[in-house]
Design an enzyme around this catalytic site. Structure first.
Site, PDB file in Angstrom:
ATOM      1  N   GLY A   1       1.087  -1.091  -0.042  1.00  0.00           N
ATOM      2  CA  GLY A   1      -0.052  -0.049  -0.096  1.00  0.00           C
ATOM      3  C   GLY A   1       1.024   1.388  -0.061  1.00  0.00           C
ATOM      4  O   GLY A   1       2.012   1.184   0.275  1.00  0.00           O
ATOM      5  N   CYS A   2       0.420   2.341  -0.285  1.00  0.00           N
ATOM      6  CA  CYS A   2       1.164   3.409  -0.456  1.00  0.00           C
ATOM      7  C   CYS A   2       1.471   3.986   0.741  1.00  0.00           C
ATOM      8  O   CYS A   2       2.901   4.646   0.909  1.00  0.00           O
ATOM      9  CB  CYS A   2       0.407   4.493  -1.516  1.00  0.00           C
ATOM     10  SG  CYS A   2       1.346   5.592  -2.235  1.00  0.00           S
ATOM     11  N   GLN A   3       0.619   4.421   1.638  1.00  0.00           N
ATOM     12  CA  GLN A   3       0.922   5.248   2.768  1.00  0.00           C
ATOM     13  C   GLN A   3       1.395   4.695   3.988  1.00  0.00           C
ATOM     14  O   GLN A   3       2.093   5.177   4.835  1.00  0.00           O
ATOM     15  CB  GLN A   3      -0.283   6.136   3.040  1.00  0.00           C
ATOM     16  CG  GLN A   3      -0.797   6.805   1.930  1.00  0.00           C
ATOM     17  CD  GLN A   3      -1.819   7.572   2.243  1.00  0.00           C
ATOM     18  OE1 GLN A   3      -2.161   8.124   3.522  1.00  0.00           O
ATOM     19  NE2 GLN A   3      -2.561   8.389   1.329  1.00  0.00           N
TER      20      GLN A   3
END
Ligand SMILES: Cc1ncc(COP(=O)(O)O)c(C=O)c1O
Lengths: 405, 150
Positions: free
Chosen positions: B61-63
């Site tokens: 996931g990115c965050q």
């Protein structure tokens, strides 16, 4: 400059998010568009749209005139010598890829490409791919604890082997303004080709490519208060005319036969297919809009925001700021003790405050600071000092409620 | 070594049910209380073994960083999950996902309408594909795992 009037030019800012007035502090990711940009694009669609450079009809002529007029506007705004030096791209990323692509046949083992640790992935990965394919080596200028480029590291790594020097003028994470002009001159002295990533610089500092004296300069429309899907690659005209073509097809050819094809001169040799016409017009409109407001006025408004941010940060327990460079644009990358940036982003969003969290496409820089990501508030001239206060008060509230401080 | 009890030693999905979560949310007035409650749920996530924080268990996931492992009880045929994240809200949302899915047979698990639950709790935005926080990917991975066993 009357800030209230300026804000009224950005209708998107007048809304509530989660029941609170929107405070938009994600400008480094993408900036909002003034009404003038939307009007110019709408008017183009309503009155002028047609394909460019090919019509045997009046609408086509008018569309072409607007489109080429937009190119001329960009030329004058970045002080290029000729409109032929302005190539429309999809954005910074495509501009860098276009330039990198041109080195695939000429670079060889032993050659070096020099970038810095604070580059956006868009100014790392295309060079890394190029190095892998050609056997050249990718070298990295390190960053100091304060978030400046380490000039010693730059001098140590620059040599006659350096064939490409690609650097950002402003860091999207730290806000650092790099001494780009001096570094470009130094790199040119050893015979390197120079590319400047202006994605973050041009919205705050403008650009003068003749003063910079770089071979290539790239930026994105959407960070410059213009539309998405459009950007600019500036290149020296003589260089562009001999630069290897990138995408091929219609528009960019001189003559096509099955025996062989010859290509147009710059800029058209790099603009295969039907371009983003309305977007180009929109971008030129945005640049004229900024020019009309006056770059000095914009700088002044931003400096006031930067000072207010500094005041808050100086006395905010538990807040660690990344990027302490003397020379910076108003960007605050930080970590609040006891809260993950992603939590912060969510909790600020609940208060109508939009920031960005994560690695900001700068993983090697995050590694340097030993963190997985930061929270980043990035400001534009249309933000107000009151919004800076709202943002920090929002942080205080979160800190009090969720970290027990 | 991760043992069976790492997986079964939790109230999430057993003692604490989605009914409890629904009731809990009903009592909350504003966003402060809602997110306070979510973060408190996150504190109930069972401990995630340090040596399982490996690349192959990482949910991209990115965050925020999210880890996920599972174990299928050979006797009952039930699937047990362990989830970890460095972000508190993601941990809380992961706890809600565990409450809904943990300790079920693959068939039961696949029948659970997680999206419906998140919609009802007004948390849909957190597992919509537009949010790069890994929760969407996590839900999909759990379902794919369950699918393998059916
Ligand atoms: C310094 C820098 N370079 C390049 C880019 C990539 O720009 P785009 O996504 O518009 O191509 C960005 C955008 O975040 C940036 O900040």
């Amino acid at each position: 400059m009357n800030l209230e009037q300026v804000r009224a030019d950005f209708p998107i800012l007048e809304q509530e998010v989660n029941g609170k007035p929107l405070v938009y502090l994600d400008n480094a990711a993408s900036a909002q568009k003034p009404q003038a940009v939307m009007d110019a694009m709408t008017q183009y669609f309503r009155e002028t749209h047609s394909n460019v450079h090919r019509g045997a009809h009046s609408l086509g002529d008018r569309a072409t005139a607007l489109f080429e007029g937009a190119r001329e506007t960009v030329r004058s705004q970045i002080n290029a010598t000729s409109a032929n030096e302005i190539i429309w791209t999809r954005g910074t990323t495509e501009g860098i890829n276009l330039v990198a692509n041109g080195f695939y046949r000429s670079l060889k083992q032993g050659d070096e490409i020099l970038v810095s640790r604070m580059e956006h992935h868009a100014n790392i990965v295309p060079w890394q791919m190029l190095a892998e394919a050609t056997g050249a080596t990718l070298k990295v200028i390190e960053v100091t604890a304060d978030g400046d480029l380490d000039q010693q590291s730059f001098r140590d790594q620059l040599s006659e082997r350096t064939k490409v020097f690609a650097i950002t003028a402003v860091s999207n994470v730290l806000g650092t303004i790099n001494p780009t002009q001096e570094m470009v001159a130094t790199a040119k002295a050893v015979g390197a080709y120079t590319l400047v990533d202006g994605a973050q610089a041009i919205p705050h500092l403008g650009a003068d490519v003749q003063a910079l004296d770089c071979d290539f300069y790239v930026f994105s429309g959407h960070k410059l208060f213009g539309p998405t899907g459009i950007g600019v690659l500036y290149g020296r005209e003589d260089l562009l005319n001999e630069w290897p073509v990138y995408q091929t097809g219609g528009e960019m050819i001189h003559r096509v036969s099955f025996e062989g094809t010859s290509f147009q001169k710059a800029p058209y040799r790099f603009e295969a297919g039907t371009p983003a016409i309305a977007e180009a017009i929109g971008l030129a409109t945005a640049m004229r809009y900024l020019d009309d407001l006056g770059h000095d006025n914009l700088r002044e408004a931003e400096a006031a925001l930067g000072r207010r941010v500094d005041e808050w940060v100086a006395d905010f327990p538990g807040l660690t700021r990344y990027g302490q460079a003397q020379n910076k644009v108003p960007v605050l990358s930080f970590w609040l003790e006891g809260l993950h940036p992603s939590d912060l982003g969510t909790l600020l969003d609940q208060q109508g405050i939009a920031i960005r969290t994560g690695h900001h496409c700068c993983m090697p820089l995050m590694e340097h600071f030993g963190i997985a990501g930061t929270a980043r508030a990035s400001f534009a001239f249309y933000n107000t000092v009151e919004e800076v206060d709202t943002f920090f008060q929002g942080l205080q509230r979160i800190q009090r409620l969720f970290t027990g401080k | 070594m991760t043992t069976d009890t790492n997986f079964t030693n939790t109230e999430l999905g057993t003692d604490i049910t989605t009914e409890d979560v629904r009731d809990g949310f009903e009592l909350l007035d504003d966003w402060e209380e809602r997110y306070g409650y979510i973060m408190d749920l996150g504190k109930k996530l069972p401990a995630f073994p340090d040596d399982e924080r490996r690349e192959e268990n990482y949910v991209h996931g990115c965050q925020s960083q999210v880890w996920l492992i599972h174990w299928k009880d050979p006797e009952s045929g039930r699937l047990y999950l362990l989830i970890d994240s460095d972000a508190m809200i993601v941990r809380g949302l992961a706890a809600i996902i565990m409450i809904a899915l943990n300790g079920r047979t693959p068939e039961d698990l696949l029948a659970v309408d997680i999206e419906g639950l998140f919609e009802e709790l007004d948390l849909m935005r957190h597992i919509s594909p537009t949010r790069g926080n890994g929760l969407r990917a996590m839900v999909e991975q759990i379902r794919a795992t369950a699918q393998q066993y059916t």
